[in-house]
Design an enzyme around this catalytic site. Structure first.
Site, PDB file in Angstrom:
ATOM      1  N   LYS A 121       2.910  -2.994 -11.409  1.00 24.94           N
ATOM      2  CA  LYS A 121       3.425  -4.171 -10.689  1.00 24.94           C
ATOM      3  C   LYS A 121       4.239  -5.077 -11.618  1.00 24.94           C
ATOM      4  CE  LYS A 121       2.026  -3.207  -6.575  1.00 24.94           C
ATOM      5  NZ  LYS A 121       3.015  -2.867  -5.550  1.00 24.94           N
ATOM      6  N   GLY A 149       6.236   2.660   3.269  1.00 27.45           N
ATOM      7  CA  GLY A 149       4.862   2.362   3.701  1.00 27.45           C
ATOM      8  C   GLY A 149       4.880   1.372   4.849  1.00 27.45           C
ATOM      9  N   TYR A 192      -2.367  -0.118 -12.396  1.00 28.68           N
ATOM     10  CA  TYR A 192      -1.760  -0.854 -11.272  1.00 28.68           C
ATOM     11  C   TYR A 192      -1.065  -2.121 -11.771  1.00 28.68           C
ATOM     12  CZ  TYR A 192      -1.684  -3.335  -6.705  1.00 28.68           C
ATOM     13  OH  TYR A 192      -1.324  -4.021  -5.571  1.00 28.68           O
ATOM     14  N   ARG A 231       1.741   0.487   8.121  1.00 26.22           N
ATOM     15  CA  ARG A 231       0.450  -0.228   8.139  1.00 26.22           C
ATOM     16  C   ARG A 231       0.409  -1.309   7.071  1.00 26.22           C
ATOM     17  NH1 ARG A 231      -3.629   1.957   4.674  1.00 26.22           N
ATOM     18  NH2 ARG A 231      -2.831   3.684   3.437  1.00 26.22           N
ATOM     19  N   ILE A 281      -4.549 -10.246   0.087  1.00 24.30           N
ATOM     20  CA  ILE A 281      -4.138 -10.215   1.494  1.00 24.30           C
ATOM     21  C   ILE A 281      -5.083  -9.283   2.249  1.00 24.30           C
ATOM     22  CG2 ILE A 281      -2.181  -9.696   3.050  1.00 24.30           C
ATOM     23  CD1 ILE A 281      -1.546 -11.913   0.938  1.00 24.30           C
TER      24      ILE A 281
HETATM   25  P1  NAP Z   1      -2.181  -0.259   2.005  1.00 21.03           P
HETATM   26  O1  NAP Z   1      -2.702  -0.782   3.320  1.00 21.03           O
HETATM   27  O2  NAP Z   1      -3.126   0.396   1.069  1.00 21.03           O
HETATM   28  O3  NAP Z   1      -0.948   0.701   2.282  1.00 21.03           O
HETATM   29  C1  NAP Z   1      -0.325   1.385   1.221  1.00 21.03           C
HETATM   30  C2  NAP Z   1       0.990   1.916   1.750  1.00 21.03           C
HETATM   31  O4  NAP Z   1       1.631   2.679   0.723  1.00 21.03           O
HETATM   32  C3  NAP Z   1       0.789   2.815   2.959  1.00 21.03           C
HETATM   33  O5  NAP Z   1       1.733   2.461   3.941  1.00 21.03           O
HETATM   34  C4  NAP Z   1       1.062   4.213   2.402  1.00 21.03           C
HETATM   35  O6  NAP Z   1       1.678   5.062   3.350  1.00 21.03           O
HETATM   36  C5  NAP Z   1       2.031   3.930   1.265  1.00 21.03           C
HETATM   37  N1  NAP Z   1       1.929   4.956   0.225  1.00 21.03           N
HETATM   38  C6  NAP Z   1       0.902   5.167  -0.629  1.00 21.03           C
HETATM   39  N2  NAP Z   1       1.185   6.208  -1.440  1.00 21.03           N
HETATM   40  C7  NAP Z   1       2.419   6.668  -1.095  1.00 21.03           C
HETATM   41  C8  NAP Z   1       3.240   7.731  -1.555  1.00 21.03           C
HETATM   42  N3  NAP Z   1       2.887   8.542  -2.555  1.00 21.03           N
HETATM   43  N4  NAP Z   1       4.433   7.895  -0.954  1.00 21.03           N
HETATM   44  C9  NAP Z   1       4.819   7.084   0.047  1.00 21.03           C
HETATM   45  N5  NAP Z   1       4.092   6.072   0.534  1.00 21.03           N
HETATM   46  C10 NAP Z   1       2.888   5.868  -0.032  1.00 21.03           C
HETATM   47  O7  NAP Z   1      -1.464  -1.379   1.199  1.00 21.03           O
HETATM   48  P2  NAP Z   1      -1.187  -2.929   1.501  1.00 21.03           P
HETATM   49  O8  NAP Z   1      -2.400  -3.665   1.132  1.00 21.03           O
HETATM   50  O9  NAP Z   1      -0.535  -3.107   2.808  1.00 21.03           O
HETATM   51  O10 NAP Z   1      -0.131  -3.176   0.320  1.00 21.03           O
HETATM   52  C11 NAP Z   1       1.252  -2.997   0.481  1.00 21.03           C
HETATM   53  C12 NAP Z   1       1.911  -3.339  -0.839  1.00 21.03           C
HETATM   54  O11 NAP Z   1       1.546  -4.679  -1.221  1.00 21.03           O
HETATM   55  C13 NAP Z   1       1.484  -2.444  -1.990  1.00 21.03           C
HETATM   56  O12 NAP Z   1       2.559  -2.209  -2.856  1.00 21.03           O
HETATM   57  C14 NAP Z   1       0.407  -3.258  -2.687  1.00 21.03           C
HETATM   58  O13 NAP Z   1       0.305  -2.908  -4.042  1.00 21.03           O
HETATM   59  C15 NAP Z   1       0.979  -4.665  -2.514  1.00 21.03           C
HETATM   60  N6  NAP Z   1      -0.040  -5.713  -2.611  1.00 21.03           N
HETATM   61  C16 NAP Z   1      -1.096  -5.755  -1.755  1.00 21.03           C
HETATM   62  C17 NAP Z   1      -2.022  -6.781  -1.878  1.00 21.03           C
HETATM   63  C18 NAP Z   1      -3.201  -6.908  -0.950  1.00 21.03           C
HETATM   64  O14 NAP Z   1      -4.015  -7.817  -1.176  1.00 21.03           O
HETATM   65  N7  NAP Z   1      -3.346  -6.106   0.063  1.00 21.03           N
HETATM   66  C19 NAP Z   1      -1.881  -7.716  -2.887  1.00 21.03           C
HETATM   67  C20 NAP Z   1      -0.794  -7.638  -3.743  1.00 21.03           C
HETATM   68  C21 NAP Z   1       0.123  -6.631  -3.592  1.00 21.03           C
HETATM   69  P3  NAP Z   1       0.816   6.007   4.348  1.00 21.03           P
HETATM   70  O15 NAP Z   1      -0.220   5.150   5.004  1.00 21.03           O
HETATM   71  O16 NAP Z   1       1.816   6.537   5.313  1.00 21.03           O
HETATM   72  O17 NAP Z   1       0.204   7.085   3.496  1.00 21.03           O
END
Ligand code: NAP
Length: 242
Positions: free
Chosen positions: A154, A11, A150, A14, A183
């Site tokens: 995690k 991922g 979720y 983005r 985030i």
């Molecule tokens: P996001 O913007 O929603 O992006 C999700 C990413 O996961 C995208 O790059 C997507 O790829 C990829 N993805 C989703 N389903 C997939 C699949 N079946 N196979 C391969 N790739 C897949 O997420 P984010 O907010 O940047 O979060 C990134 C990580 O941090 C995640 O694990 C999330 O749980 C964790 N996290 C985020 C936050 C927050 O506040 N944002 C907080 C705690 C933890 P494509 O775009 O190419 O489809």
């Protein structure tokens, strides 16, 4: 092809993944930018980063992971750092959550495990070194309303970190988790304003974090941090442990 070490970021096109790809490129890695559906963003990012390549795979499909590993072998030849960043969520109170929602979230967890296993077998164990960084979440520790699959996924990812750390301690492969709080990304952008305000009231620093603030820690674990192993580093503005 240069002989710089390779960082695979799932991922990686983005959100937090993009920030990790950029930070690791600055650290001198050739970045293997994995994506599922963000092909255009991945290609634009690869144009900006030296020696970066893009790799498409749906990590909930094991055959896609087999193909991804074969492509990595052929195109970049090694994997020195694996950032397991890809993640998905489904929101609903548990009594009304559908089984398909659970399966959707769990399928990506299974894929993360399978990808990690193959990266270990095909690359890191042969290279006799590596760093695995799992992007988990504060909610795997605190729980969160409406996110039971979720939060399970995690918490499980942090358990994977701990199990692998024990298995790989004598193999020069370090494994850690980075657990972000809230985030600014597309994932949190979907939150209703009321939920957003509720979160900010609970964060001692009074703001959401940036993707770069998470990527800084990933960069540290990928390049330094040589005595950090089997642990979870929280990046959450003081939200937890409170
Ligand atoms: P996001 O913007 O929603 O992006 C999700 C990413 O996961 C995208 O790059 C997507 O790829 C990829 N993805 C989703 N389903 C997939 C699949 N079946 N196979 C391969 N790739 C897949 O997420 P984010 O907010 O940047 O979060 C990134 C990580 O941090 C995640 O694990 C999330 O749980 C964790 N996290 C985020 C936050 C927050 O506040 N944002 C907080 C705690 C933890 P494509 O775009 O190419 O489809």
């Amino acid at each position: 092809m240069s002989d710089h070490p390779v960082a695979l970021v799932t991922g990686g096109a983005r959100g937090i993944g993009e920030a990790c790809s950029r930070a690791l490129a600055k650290d001198g890695f050739r970045v293997a930018i994995h994506h599922r559906s963000s092909g255009d963003a991945a290609a634009r990012l690869a144009d900006e980063l030296p020696d970066a390549r893009t790799f498409q795979a749906d990590l909930s499909v094991p055959e896609d992971i087999d193909t991804l590993i074969a492509s990595l072998k052929e195109e970049v030849g090694r994997v020195d750092v694996l950032v397991n960043n890809a993640g998905v969520n489904r929101n609903a109170p548990t009594p009304s959550m559908k089984l398909e929602d659970y399966d959707f979230v769990a399928a990506l967890s299974r894929g993360t495990w399978y990808l990690t296993k193959l990266v270990l077998r095909r690359f890191m164990l042969r290279q006799k070194s590596g760093r695995i960084i799992n992007i988990s979440s504060v909610v795997g520790h605190m729980g969160n309303r409406g996110q039971s699959p979720y939060t399970m996924a995690k918490a499980g990812l942090d358990a994977l970190t701990k199990s692998l750390a024990l298995e790989l301690a004598n193999r020069e492969i370090l494994v850690n988790s980075v657990a972000p709080g809230f985030i600014e990304t597309d994932m949190t952008g979907e939150l209703p304003e009321e939920a957003r305000q509720g979160i900010l009231e609970r964060v001692p620093l009074g703001r959401m974090g940036s993707t770069d603030e998470v990527a800084d820690v990933v960069s540290y674990l990928a390049t330094r941090g040589s005595y950090i192993h089997g642990t979870v580093i929280h990046v959450n503005g003081g939200l937890f442990p409170g």
